[in-house]
Design an enzyme around this catalytic site. Structure first.
Site, short mmCIF file in Angstrom:
data_model
loop_
_atom_site.label_atom_id
_atom_site.label_comp_id
_atom_site.label_asym_id
_atom_site.label_seq_id
_atom_site.Cartn_x
_atom_site.Cartn_y
_atom_site.Cartn_z
CG ASP A 128 -1.61 0.95 1.57
OD1 ASP A 128 -2.69 1.22 0.58
OD2 ASP A 128 -1.44 2.03 2.21
CD GLU A 171 -2.34 2.12 -3.54
OE1 GLU A 171 -3.46 2.49 -3.61
OE2 GLU A 171 -1.96 2.24 -2.38
#
Length: 697
Positions: free
Chosen positions: A348, A384
């Site tokens: 993330d 990401e």
């Protein structure tokens, strides 16, 4: 306290609390503390029965050994040192702290004020000092036995080029699944029960990418609104599975689930959050890292170390550039691979992890450490590729070995099928693996993770049913979530019984998903999209642990499920649509044909300068750069007609006895494969048709 035992010197390694059969070694990192205490609790976690100072410090690691500390014992830590927020230090021994290396938790967290290191009623806010003991409102760490390493032969070990990802929430996938035993629904164990395994294997996915399962905390401000952190991007325990998803077997159930998924040929990838923690900004709770060594664990503002660098939008930024923090992250990743059997990670806000003093660096310490690690360098790594810091959008800039979520692919194909001007040109770029972004440094086309929907944003169905987001249930006046979704309601906002609109939406869903599975790169399917799941127009359902987010299997669109299965089967049957090599129209030595060609809908050249360009034919062959053993003569043609009118296109001729077969048609999703009697083919309006080759018998 009465009956206290004495600690021996112990060892500075390994970090955490480790049982050796006679007692446990305790090792805790803190370079700025003046004393670290081990607190042992009663079996119910309600009473602190011992408080022992770690007797030794080697470098920045405090350590000791406690005979008789056995598996199942409950403990926490307290750290002494300066409480000087203006200097970046927030030590407060009144706050019980989690061991960053703990493997299990007992009891739930409270969102009460005693976990705050300061007095919330004081005028000076976080500069004040709280003397309230937080132990009653804290989860306790549990001493555990070491787990046996997962054998290598258990892992499916699927090549990137053959991978098909399935992003799923560990609870929402099964909470409303009627065929799953009621006692298991919403648990880790449900993820690998027979009905789910049958669905996943029939669908054809090769990996389940689970949203955060590392222990996390519900934000205090969400709880006050009657909501929770459903998505789980609020980690506090990097070595333990989140207890709220436990089934009857507890933590062992997660390991068993991984084993059963492996047995079905499905890998497990975890979405992990190492860019920030659940402690938030200077007003947040003191749960672990802040109390153990705030100035080491977090990036603080240079001129005002009272405040945190917040490039994550979550209040703080973990200081992965610090060697001990980097070690924590790497040790955690190895534990999930070795002890729990996972096959890879999706990071993330991965740009944050690559930030060095001078900014984002693809050759920074975190990436170098991962790529040289003999274990972690072999698992799947997905970034990401953005955060909220300066220059935070870094699509295509991660080092070789990483795949990246490609939001440009998502937006490009949404715009094309919506009919936006100039969108066909971008669509063409996305169909070939977004080479402009990824074709460098020896990277391969699988580096682009292609999707039309993910957990963050509209579902596939909602992309065709809503032109505006509807996030009122989040309690933020509909101000949260993406502002531009490139969606289109096809004539009515939300649910409708209008048959024409419903047909138009179904057609567009098929177009969008077919594009994902026919593009070069790694396709990712959002769980529930295969059956038409909706979130009622909510494009930011991070706090909705309810029917808004849970997949309603009783309302499954089984026709669309069947079409999705056909798409995945087609992709698996054709190597030329899942090549590792980027395609640039190079001539193949075996037949002189280009590995990729573009034709206009009329069979002629494509006018790439036409802003109203609404379609083309993409002709794919095995790459000219591929090793000779990989070439099997596979050829596929895909016609994209984004216009409102049907067209007649001309397919190129084929050598010898080869013929064209009409294999997939989004306007006729149930039509069987059919022989093309001639090269002139009718393509319905707003549709995609895929052709494969066969032999004339």
């Amino acid at each position: 306290m009465a009956g206290e035992r004495s600690l021996r010197a112990g060892r500075p390694d390994p970090l955490g609390v480790h049982w050796d059969g006679r007692g446990a070694n305790i090792a805790v990192f803190s370079e700025n503390a003046t004393r670290i205490e081990l607190c042992v609790f009663s079996e119910d976690g309600k009473r602190e029965i011992e408080r022992l100072s770690l007797p030794e410090k080697t470098g920045a690691v405090w350590h000791g050994y406690l005979p008789g500390l056995t598996p199942g014992s409950l403990y926490g830590l307290r750290a002494h040192g300066p409480y000087a927020p203006e200097q970046g230090h927030r030590f407060n021994p009144h706050k019980l702290l989690l061991d960053p290396y703990a493997r299990a938790l007992h009891g739930a967290f409270s969102t009460g004020e005693t976990t705050l290191g300061y007095d919330p009623t004081a005028a000076e806010a976080d500069l004040s000092f709280s003397t309230s003991d937080s132990a009653a409102e804290m989860s306790k760490c549990v001493v555990t036995e070491a787990m046996a390493p997962v054998p290598d032969d258990e892992r499916p070990d699927i090549a990137w080029a053959d991978s098909i990802l399935y992003e799923a929430h560990p609870k929402g996938l099964t909470r409303l699944w009627p065929a799953v035993p009621e006692a298991l629904r919403g648990s880790y164990e449900a993820l690998a029960c027979a009905p789910v395994l049958e669905h996943l294997t029939a669908l054809g996915v090769t990996a389940v990418e689970l949203m955060p399962v590392q222990a996390f905390v519900d934000d205090r401000w969400l709880v006050q609104k009657g909501l929770v952190n459903y998505w789980g991007y609020n980690s506090i325990g990097f070595f333990m599975a989140e207890p709220r998803y436990f089934g009857p077997k507890g933590a062992a159930g997660f390991r068993e689930t991984v084993r059963r998924l492996h047995g079905a040929g499905i890998e497990v990838i975890l979405d992990v959050v190492y860019n920030h923690t659940a402690e938030g900004d200077q007003s947040g709770p003191t749960l672990s890292f802040r109390g153990l060594d705030n100035a080491a664990y977090y990036r603080l503002q240079d001129d005002q170390p009272r405040y945190y660098v917040n490039e994550t939008g979550c209040g703080n930024t973990l200081n992965v550039a610090h060697p001990h923090v980097l070690r924590l992250v790497l040790d955690s990743l190895r534990w999930w691979v070795e002890a729990m059997g996972v096959d890879g990670f999706r990071f993330d806000l991965a740009t944050t992890l690559g930030r060095e003093a001078q900014g984002f660096d693809p050759a920074g310490g975190f990436f170098d450490a991962l790529r040289q690690d003999p274990l972690l360098s072999k698992v799947k790594l997905i970034a990401e590729p953005w955060d909220l810091g300066p220059g935070g959008y870094r699509l295509g800039e991660f080092p070789p070995g990483f795949a990246e979520w490609n939001d440009g692919f998502r937006d490009g194909l949404r715009k094309f099928w919506r009919g936006d001007a100039h969108s066909a040109q971008e669509m063409a770029e996305r169909l070939l693996g977004s080479a402009a972004s990824f074709d460098h440094s020896g990277r391969r086309s699988w580096s682009s993770v292609n999707f039309v929907a993910c957990h963050d944003g509209f579902t596939l169905a909602d992309t065709t049913a809503y032109s505006e987001k509807h996030n009122q249930a989040n309690g933020e006046d509909n101000q949260d979530g993406h502002q531009e979704n490139y969606s289109d309601n096809c004539g009515a906002e939300g649910e409708t019984q209008d048959p024409e609109i419903r047909l138009r939406r179904a057609q567009r869903r098929r177009n969008l998903l077919a594009t994902v599975f026919l593009a070069q790169g790694t396709p990712m399917l959002l769980a529930g999209d295969e059956i038409g799941a909706s979130q009622q127009g909510n494009n930011n359902a991070y706090c909705q642990d309810n029917e808004i987010s849970w997949i309603d299997w009783s309302a499954a669109d089984n026709a669309f499920l069947g079409f999705t299965r056909r798409l995945i089967a087609f992709r698996k049957a054709h190597p030329c649509v899942r090549q590792s090599w980027f395609l640039h129209g190079r001539e193949r030595s075996e037949d002189g044909e280009a590995d990729v060609s573009w034709l206009g809908l009329d069979g002629g050249a494509v006018d790439w300068d036409d802003p109203a360009l609404a379609g083309f034919c993409l002709l794919l062959r095995e790459s000219a750069e591929a090793p000779a053993y990989a070439t099997d003569g596979d050829v596929v043609a895909v016609v994209f007609n984004g216009s409102d009118k049907p067209v007649s296109t001309r397919l190129p001729g084929l050598p010898g006895k080869q013929i064209w077969l009409r294999a997939l048609d989004t306007a006729q999703p149930e039509a069987p494969k059919a022989v093309c009697k001639n090269t002139s083919q009718d393509i319905p309006a707003r549709s995609l048709v895929a052709f494969e080759t066969g032999l004339l018998l």
